[in-house]
Enzyme design. Structure first.
Site, mmCIF file in Angstrom:
data_model
loop_
_atom_site.group_PDB
_atom_site.id
_atom_site.type_symbol
_atom_site.label_atom_id
_atom_site.label_comp_id
_atom_site.label_asym_id
_atom_site.label_seq_id
_atom_site.Cartn_x
_atom_site.Cartn_y
_atom_site.Cartn_z
ATOM 1 N N ASP A 1 0.794 -1.239 0.000
ATOM 2 C CA ASP A 1 0.000 0.000 0.000
ATOM 3 C C ASP A 1 0.823 1.284 0.000
ATOM 4 O O ASP A 1 0.244 2.380 0.053
ATOM 5 C CB ASP A 1 -0.953 0.006 1.200
ATOM 6 C CG ASP A 1 -2.090 -0.994 1.011
ATOM 7 O OD1 ASP A 1 -2.607 -1.082 -0.117
ATOM 8 O OD2 ASP A 1 -2.442 -1.681 1.975
ATOM 9 N N ASP B 1 -6.606 -4.135 -6.216
ATOM 10 C CA ASP B 1 -6.281 -2.805 -5.666
ATOM 11 C C ASP B 1 -4.848 -2.393 -5.997
ATOM 12 O O ASP B 1 -4.523 -1.205 -6.094
ATOM 13 C CB ASP B 1 -6.430 -2.798 -4.137
ATOM 14 C CG ASP B 1 -7.574 -3.632 -3.602
ATOM 15 O OD1 ASP B 1 -7.960 -4.612 -4.256
ATOM 16 O OD2 ASP B 1 -8.064 -3.324 -2.516
HETATM 17 N N1 GLY Z 1 -7.398 -1.472 -0.790
HETATM 18 C C1 GLY Z 1 -8.333 -1.866 0.170
HETATM 19 C C2 GLY Z 1 -9.748 -1.582 -0.150
HETATM 20 O O1 GLY Z 1 -10.114 -1.171 -1.230
HETATM 21 O O2 GLY Z 1 -10.550 -1.786 0.744
#
Ligand code: GLY
Length: 399
Positions: free
Chosen positions: A119, A179
């Site tokens: 992330d 993601d």
């Molecule tokens: N990247 C985590 C979400 O979209 O909840």
């Protein structure tokens, strides 16, 4: 007398027409944008003041007890509030917005050393990336260069993908979530800044392999694909935050259309553009998309229409479709833009847009983070606000 009666009738008719016409008339788009940006600015300043003395804390959502929930730099959402402040400063460059944008950006700096998840792109590029774009502060570039090295430790060239998570090791050998496409924008920026082809090779490999393995024939996306570390091929296709392994989790589809639109912009590669268009069509034509175009949390949730929405996915999709409408040179481009405008109008309505001073000072209501984990259900989320403000600015620049 007859004349007076006729005049009264005419006046009454005009009055009826004026009222009817006004009630049918849509608010001009520029008013929708400016009104929403005004609410976002008021809310963000209230939020910034509320947390000013809580060193290192950043807003994330609302707790089950209704109180504001915060995190430190290490939560994946840490960069969104500073990023939103930078966007609002770009729109309205006041000293106060800049002070708070700098203050909250600095709280995210330790994320540059995070190597235990993917992330880092979300965390650093929304905060330091927007800050650098607007101020050219060289320290911001240093932070991002360190962060990119940390993120790159999660790339295995023999697999050709950046590993997303380290948990669930019994179930997943090498999990990659949709993601993760969003982190490629950060690495593309670093590739261009440094001229280091290691980064551009990495993002193209990740995006191409994801395009090959993460999508179903209808262009909906799985959430998690885990790769076999010997063959480099998928060994598991699952969900984590969606309804089912084979369902279309709403935010996952949003990350997909945004991710491939962004890759089309960054690389000029038509394959990414075509893929983004296919994903956009899956979303826009889905029979379970509600009339206001704010998705339910999962397109295949079994209790539709009696289930919660995810305003964050509408904000992400709207922002992506605005950009897609500019990259696509076919007749469809207008449809992407009109769809995004409908979404923005819905999000700017009292159903989703908070009254200043309410909603724990978040901008949007009714997002869903992780329903299967009974976490963040029908709440405000910092990234819903970030992508909503980004979409508003993208639209403002167009009109
Ligand atoms: N990247 C985590 C979400 O979209 O909840």
């Amino acid at each position: 007398m007859r004349k007076t009666f006729k005049s009264i009738l005419l006046f009454a008719g005009l009055l009826t027409c004026t009222c009817a016409c006004q009630s049918n008339k849509q608010e001009p788009l520029s008013d929708v944008i400016n009104r929403s940006l005004d609410v976002a600015t008021q809310q963000s300043i209230l939020m910034a003041k509320a947390l000013e003395d809580q060193e290192g804390r950043l807003p994330t959502t609302t707790n089950k007890d209704g109180k504001l929930k915060t995190s430190n730099y290490s939560w994946w959402c840490s960069g969104f509030f500073p990023g939103e402040l930078w966007y609002l400063y770009e729109n309205n460059p006041t000293a106060e917005l800049k002070k708070y944008a700098e203050m909250y950006t600095s709280r995210v700096e330790p994320a540059k050393n995070v190597t235990n998840n993917h992330d880092v792109g979300f965390m650093l590029y929304c905060s330091f990336g927007n800050g650098f774009r607007l101020t050219k502060n060289p320290h911001y570039l240093d932070v991002m260069t360190t962060g990119a090295k940390s993120l790159a430790t999660r790339y295995r060239p023999e697999i050709g993908l950046i590993r997303s998570w380290d948990f669930n090791k019994d179930k997943w050998q090498y999990p990659v979530i949709i993601d993760n496409m969003m982190n490629l924008e950060f690495l593309s920026f670093i590739a261009k800044e440094t001229g280091d082809s290691f980064y551009s090779d990495m993002i193209n490999s990740h995006a191409k392999k994801t395009m090959e393995h993460h999508f179903r024939p209808d262009y909906s996306s799985y959430h998690v694909i885990s790769y076999d570390t010997i063959t480099g091929l998928p060994h598991a296709k699952n969900t984590h935050q969606g309804y089912a392994d084979e369902s279309a989790w709403a935010r996952g589809q949003a990350w997909a259309v945004y991710g491939y639109t962004m890759m089309a912009r960054e690389t000029g590669d038509n394959a990414y553009l075509e893929h983004a268009k296919k994903v956009a069509e899956f979303i826009m034509n889905h029979p379970n998309m509600p009339e206001d175009k704010v998705p339910y949390w999962d397109f295949n949730a079994p209790d539709i229409p009696n289930t919660v929405r995810d305003a964050s996915s509408a904000a992400i999709i709207a922002s992506a479709l605005i950009e897609l409408s500019q990259l696509d040179k076919t007749a469809q481009s207008k449809q992407y833009l009109n769809y995004a405008i409908d979404q923005i109008r819905s999000l700017a309505s009292p159903v989703y847009l908070a009254e200043p001073g309410t909603n724990n000072n978040f901008v949007l209501m009714h997002s869903t983070g992780h329903l299967p984990g009974n976490s963040e259900v029908d709440v405000p989320l910092s990234y819903a606000d970030y992508y909503f403000v980004e979409a508003l600015l993208r639209l403002k620049k167009l009109i």
